[in-house]
Design a protein around this motif. Structure first.
Motif, PDB file in Angstrom:
ATOM      1  N   SER A   1       0.833  -1.201   0.000  1.00  0.00           N
ATOM      2  CA  SER A   1       0.000   0.000   0.000  1.00  0.00           C
ATOM      3  C   SER A   1       0.874   1.260   0.000  1.00  0.00           C
ATOM      4  O   SER A   1       0.585   2.231  -0.716  1.00  0.00           O
ATOM      5  N   ARG A   2       1.938   1.247   0.806  1.00  0.00           N
ATOM      6  CA  ARG A   2       2.868   2.390   0.832  1.00  0.00           C
ATOM      7  C   ARG A   2       3.549   2.565  -0.525  1.00  0.00           C
ATOM      8  O   ARG A   2       3.712   3.682  -1.015  1.00  0.00           O
ATOM      9  N   LYS A   3       3.953   1.445  -1.124  1.00  0.00           N
ATOM     10  CA  LYS A   3       4.597   1.484  -2.439  1.00  0.00           C
ATOM     11  C   LYS A   3       3.644   2.093  -3.468  1.00  0.00           C
ATOM     12  O   LYS A   3       4.029   2.954  -4.261  1.00  0.00           O
ATOM     13  N   ASP A   4       2.396   1.669  -3.439  1.00  0.00           N
ATOM     14  CA  ASP A   4       1.379   2.200  -4.347  1.00  0.00           C
ATOM     15  C   ASP A   4       1.212   3.697  -4.130  1.00  0.00           C
ATOM     16  O   ASP A   4       1.161   4.478  -5.082  1.00  0.00           O
ATOM     17  N   HIS A   5       1.158   4.081  -2.882  1.00  0.00           N
ATOM     18  CA  HIS A   5       0.938   5.485  -2.564  1.00  0.00           C
ATOM     19  C   HIS A   5       2.129   6.349  -2.981  1.00  0.00           C
ATOM     20  O   HIS A   5       1.950   7.382  -3.627  1.00  0.00           O
ATOM     21  N   THR A   6       3.324   5.935  -2.611  1.00  0.00           N
ATOM     22  CA  THR A   6       4.492   6.776  -2.886  1.00  0.00           C
ATOM     23  C   THR A   6       4.917   6.767  -4.344  1.00  0.00           C
ATOM     24  O   THR A   6       5.381   7.780  -4.856  1.00  0.00           O
TER      25      THR A   6
END
Length: 145
Positions: free
Chosen positions: A64-69
């Motif tokens: 989720s963090r990877k998707d967001h950043t």
């Protein structure tokens, strides 16, 4: 399951803004109790289930963090995005979605091995019900709709 987890992650992220770490830990504790009760985990099952589930959540959160950043933050300036950059981001988004799907499948298979197929399915319902109850409680506390 994929959509529900994403919504839950987004809800937790949104809820955590302006909240203290103590509140976040309280939500986690409530979720553990909720899922344990809904799945009727005995002590042996719980000992085997929670490490699997916690690892899953960590990996899910990382995706989720990877998707967001790497995607959502860059889409804020979508006017400056070239077609080449867009194709690269699209490929990354698809890859992340596939990784999430594989992670979901692996969770269900692992949970069914340490509990039962029925409890693996009940996990899906328990997560959805917890999310719905959390949203409902959040709205009530905020005097929401």
């Amino acid at each position: 399951m994929n959509k529900y987890i994403i919504v839950l992650c987004m809800l937790f992220t949104a809820f955590s803004f302006g909240q203290h770490k103590r509140d976040w830990e309280k939500i986690k504790s409530l979720k553990v109790a909720y899922i344990t009760e809904k799945l009727a985990l005995d002590s042996k099952e719980a000992q085997e289930f929670w490490p699997i589930y916690n690892e899953y959540e960590e990996k899910r959160h990382a995706l989720s963090r990877k998707d967001h950043t790497q995607i959502k933050d860059k889409l804020k300036n979508s006017d400056a995005l070239t077609e080449k950059e867009a194709k690269k981001m699209l490929s990354l988004k698809i890859s992340i979605e596939e990784d999430e799907e594989e992670l979901d499948k692996a969770l269900l298979l692992e949970v069914s091995k340490v509990t039962s197929a029925k409890k693996a399915l009940l996990l899906l319902k328990a997560e959805e019900d917890f999310k719905r109850d959390l949203i409902k409680q959040y709205r009530q506390n905020k005097g929401g709709r």
